[in-house]
Write a protein that holds these residues in place. Structure first.
Motif, PDB file in Angstrom:
ATOM      1  N   SER A  67       0.845  -1.196   0.000  1.00  0.00           N
ATOM      2  CA  SER A  67       0.000   0.000   0.000  1.00  0.00           C
ATOM      3  C   SER A  67       0.877   1.241   0.000  1.00  0.00           C
ATOM      4  O   SER A  67       1.810   1.350   0.808  1.00  0.00           O
ATOM      5  CB  SER A  67      -0.928   0.013   1.226  1.00  0.00           C
ATOM      6  N   ILE A  68       0.552   2.172  -0.894  1.00  0.00           N
ATOM      7  CA  ILE A  68       1.310   3.420  -1.033  1.00  0.00           C
ATOM      8  C   ILE A  68       0.330   4.587  -1.015  1.00  0.00           C
ATOM      9  O   ILE A  68      -0.341   4.859  -2.018  1.00  0.00           O
ATOM     10  CB  ILE A  68       2.131   3.446  -2.340  1.00  0.00           C
ATOM     11  N   PRO A  69       0.159   5.313   0.107  1.00  0.00           N
ATOM     12  CA  PRO A  69      -0.699   6.493   0.111  1.00  0.00           C
ATOM     13  C   PRO A  69      -0.120   7.600  -0.774  1.00  0.00           C
ATOM     14  O   PRO A  69       1.071   7.907  -0.701  1.00  0.00           O
ATOM     15  CB  PRO A  69      -0.709   6.923   1.587  1.00  0.00           C
ATOM     16  N   LEU A  70      -0.966   8.163  -1.613  1.00  0.00           N
ATOM     17  CA  LEU A  70      -0.571   9.296  -2.466  1.00  0.00           C
ATOM     18  C   LEU A  70      -1.016  10.621  -1.857  1.00  0.00           C
ATOM     19  O   LEU A  70      -0.375  11.651  -2.066  1.00  0.00           O
ATOM     20  CB  LEU A  70      -1.159   9.132  -3.864  1.00  0.00           C
ATOM     21  N   SER A  71      -2.130  10.597  -1.127  1.00  0.00           N
ATOM     22  CA  SER A  71      -2.582  11.757  -0.359  1.00  0.00           C
ATOM     23  C   SER A  71      -3.478  11.248   0.759  1.00  0.00           C
ATOM     24  O   SER A  71      -4.263  10.316   0.563  1.00  0.00           O
ATOM     25  CB  SER A  71      -3.340  12.757  -1.242  1.00  0.00           C
ATOM     26  N   GLY A  72      -3.329  11.842   1.928  1.00  0.00           N
ATOM     27  CA  GLY A  72      -4.116  11.398   3.073  1.00  0.00           C
ATOM     28  C   GLY A  72      -3.446  10.264   3.823  1.00  0.00           C
ATOM     29  O   GLY A  72      -2.330   9.844   3.509  1.00  0.00           O
ATOM     30  N   ASP A  73      -4.172   9.752   4.820  1.00  0.00           N
ATOM     31  CA  ASP A  73      -3.639   8.738   5.729  1.00  0.00           C
ATOM     32  C   ASP A  73      -4.591   7.551   5.802  1.00  0.00           C
ATOM     33  O   ASP A  73      -5.817   7.718   5.841  1.00  0.00           O
ATOM     34  CB  ASP A  73      -3.456   9.310   7.136  1.00  0.00           C
ATOM     35  N   LEU A  74      -4.003   6.356   5.883  1.00  0.00           N
ATOM     36  CA  LEU A  74      -4.759   5.108   5.878  1.00  0.00           C
ATOM     37  C   LEU A  74      -4.543   4.395   7.202  1.00  0.00           C
ATOM     38  O   LEU A  74      -3.409   4.224   7.648  1.00  0.00           O
ATOM     39  CB  LEU A  74      -4.285   4.241   4.717  1.00  0.00           C
ATOM     40  N   GLU A  75      -5.629   3.952   7.829  1.00  0.00           N
ATOM     41  CA  GLU A  75      -5.548   3.235   9.099  1.00  0.00           C
ATOM     42  C   GLU A  75      -5.635   1.732   8.851  1.00  0.00           C
ATOM     43  O   GLU A  75      -6.527   1.269   8.144  1.00  0.00           O
ATOM     44  CB  GLU A  75      -6.668   3.690  10.026  1.00  0.00           C
ATOM     45  N   HIS A  76      -4.733   0.970   9.447  1.00  0.00           N
ATOM     46  CA  HIS A  76      -4.636  -0.470   9.222  1.00  0.00           C
ATOM     47  C   HIS A  76      -4.707  -1.220  10.543  1.00  0.00           C
ATOM     48  O   HIS A  76      -4.079  -0.823  11.522  1.00  0.00           O
ATOM     49  CB  HIS A  76      -3.302  -0.788   8.527  1.00  0.00           C
ATOM     50  N   GLN A  77      -5.469  -2.323  10.555  1.00  0.00           N
ATOM     51  CA  GLN A  77      -5.471  -3.260  11.669  1.00  0.00           C
ATOM     52  C   GLN A  77      -5.455  -4.668  11.094  1.00  0.00           C
ATOM     53  O   GLN A  77      -6.080  -4.921  10.063  1.00  0.00           O
ATOM     54  CB  GLN A  77      -6.699  -3.080  12.560  1.00  0.00           C
ATOM     55  N   ASP A  78      -4.746  -5.593  11.759  1.00  0.00           N
ATOM     56  CA  ASP A  78      -4.740  -6.962  11.260  1.00  0.00           C
ATOM     57  C   ASP A  78      -4.723  -7.966  12.406  1.00  0.00           C
ATOM     58  O   ASP A  78      -4.562  -7.608  13.574  1.00  0.00           O
ATOM     59  CB  ASP A  78      -3.583  -7.199  10.280  1.00  0.00           C
TER      60      ASP A  78
END
Length: 239
Positions: A67-78
């Motif tokens: 995963s490569i964010p280009l703009s903004g922020d991504l929240e991940h849980q696993d």
């Protein structure tokens, strides 16, 4: 030599309101038998997720997911216990291996997040699931290649495949050469922004070009441009 050109407007798409996604390769409801994969590169999705929305918990196995964010922020849980925020400038990899569940949400309640999600078929099956994330300095890819994913580079994210991901930010009229790390691999160039020439092929924003049976390609920016270059083994289609 084989050259495959994927124009931005030829990509599949899905629009669910909370998610707008463009699919370079067959994915979900989009199916094109001529666009299943480029060697070990199976998925390249260009996703925009609305504020506070995202993908609920779902399973994966035997896939390398970048995963490569280009703009903004991504929240991940696993399911291995990782809870992270992947911010613009970060790159994340998850080896699904023998099986993992995870969720991805837009971390912001006010702004969309745009990120690339890329799947690569693994070299070894059923490895122990793993997660890794690195923040990369964008200054280190100004008019040069910055390796962000590799099987043999401690400065990059490790991948369970003989595959390499490189980013580059090129100023107008600047050129560079990409040379394959492993003989027989293919080179897939995705234009994040701007316009470039790859050898003699003209590419615009979100266009891509796959090349096989070449040890190197030349890239020249015709405007300021941002690129992602993915080198993968040219294995047969999994389907």
């Amino acid at each position: 030599m084989t050259v495959i050109k994927h124009k931005s407007d030829s990509r599949g798409q899905a629009d669910f309101g909370w998610l707008h996604s463009r699919h370079t390769f067959s994915f979900g409801r989009y199916f094109d038998p001529s666009r299943i994969n480029f060697g070990a590169l199976r998925v390249l999705n260009d996703d925009i997720v609305q504020p506070g929305m995202g993908f609920g918990t779902h399973p994966h196995d035997n896939m390398e997911i970048v995963s490569i964010p280009l703009s903004g922020d991504l929240e991940h849980q696993d399911s291995t216990g990782n809870t992270e925020v992947i911010r613009t400038g970060d790159v994340q990899i998850m080896s699904a291996g023998s099986g993992i569940t995870h969720s991805e949400y837009n971390h912001s309640k006010s702004d969309p997040v745009n990120f690339l999600q890329i799947w690569v078929l693994p070299k070894e099956r059923d490895i122990t699931p793993r997660y890794q994330q690195i923040t990369f300095d964008p200054a280190q890819r100004k008019n040069k290649l910055q390796t962000v994913v590799a099987p043999d580079d401690d400065r990059a994210l490790w991948i369970n495949q003989d595959a390499w991901f490189s980013l580059a930010d090129l100023s107008q009229d600047k050129s560079l050469t990409y040379q394959t790390r492993q003989k027989g691999n293919g080179i897939y160039t995705f234009v994040i922004a701007g316009e470039v020439k790859v050898n003699e092929a003209k590419l615009e924003s979100r266009d891509a070009l796959g090349v096989t049976s070449l040890d190197e390609i030349g890239i020249t920016a015709t405007t300021d441009a941002q690129l992602l270059i993915i080198e993968v083994p040219m294995i047969e289609s999994p389907y």
